[in-house]
Design an enzyme around this catalytic site. Structure first.
Site, short mmCIF file in Angstrom:
data_model
loop_
_atom_site.label_atom_id
_atom_site.label_comp_id
_atom_site.label_asym_id
_atom_site.label_seq_id
_atom_site.Cartn_x
_atom_site.Cartn_y
_atom_site.Cartn_z
N MET A 249 -3.91 4.51 -0.19
CA MET A 249 -4.64 4.98 0.99
C MET A 249 -5.70 6.01 0.63
O MET A 249 -6.69 6.13 1.34
CB MET A 249 -3.67 5.55 2.04
CG MET A 249 -2.98 4.50 2.87
SD MET A 249 -4.08 3.36 3.76
CE MET A 249 -4.76 4.43 5.03
N ILE B 250 0.84 -1.20 0.00
CA ILE B 250 0.00 0.00 0.00
C ILE B 250 0.88 1.25 0.00
O ILE B 250 1.83 1.34 0.76
CB ILE B 250 -0.91 0.03 1.24
CG1 ILE B 250 -1.81 -1.20 1.28
CG2 ILE B 250 -1.73 1.32 1.29
CD1 ILE B 250 -2.62 -1.32 2.55
N CYS B 251 0.51 2.20 -0.87
CA CYS B 251 1.19 3.50 -0.89
C CYS B 251 0.12 4.60 -0.82
O CYS B 251 -0.97 4.37 -0.31
CB CYS B 251 2.07 3.63 -2.14
SG CYS B 251 1.18 3.62 -3.70
N TYR B 252 0.43 5.77 -1.33
CA TYR B 252 -0.51 6.89 -1.29
C TYR B 252 -1.65 6.72 -2.28
O TYR B 252 -2.82 6.88 -1.96
CB TYR B 252 0.20 8.22 -1.56
CG TYR B 252 1.22 8.56 -0.52
CD1 TYR B 252 0.84 9.13 0.69
CD2 TYR B 252 2.57 8.31 -0.74
CE1 TYR B 252 1.78 9.44 1.66
CE2 TYR B 252 3.52 8.61 0.22
CZ TYR B 252 3.11 9.18 1.42
OH TYR B 252 4.05 9.47 2.37
#
Length: 110
Positions: free
Chosen positions: A94, A65-67
């Site tokens: 996210m 998971i990243c931005y």
């Protein structure tokens, strides 16, 4: 190389079902502290620690998971190239998780 993706809704359902998986949040530590997917482990991309994967079974599902779901694809590709067969990137990162109605947020309280 094709990188598999999972939607925030699919990840939430998987968490609620108790599926075995390792969730890695590659955002910076400050963003992780403020709020992350429950159970996620912080491993920021700017200082990515590949050694943490030595203890993970290569067949275990790893969710990155990243931005916004861009950098997570690169990390997923890196892990696949190092023998991990079940790596997925969370689509929309996210930002997508925050838009998902009822998605829980875990915070670090140190």
């Amino acid at each position: 190389m094709f990188i598999k993706q999972i939607t925030p809704a699919e990840l939430l359902a998987s968490i609620q079902a108790g599926d075995e998986q390792v969730i890695i949040d590659i955002r910076d530590r400050a963003s992780y502290v403020v709020g992350h997917v429950p159970g996620a482990i912080s491993n920021p991309a700017d200082g990515f620690d590949g050694s943490m994967f030595a203890s993970i079974d290569p067949t275990t599902r790893i969710v990155i998971i990243c931005y916004r779901g861009v950098m997570s694809k690169q990390v997923a590709q890196y892990l696949e190239s190092h023998g991990f067969a079940n790596v997925v990137s969370m689509k929309s990162g996210m930002s997508g998780w925050h838009k998902l109605h009822g998605a829980p947020i875990e915070r670090v309280t140190e």
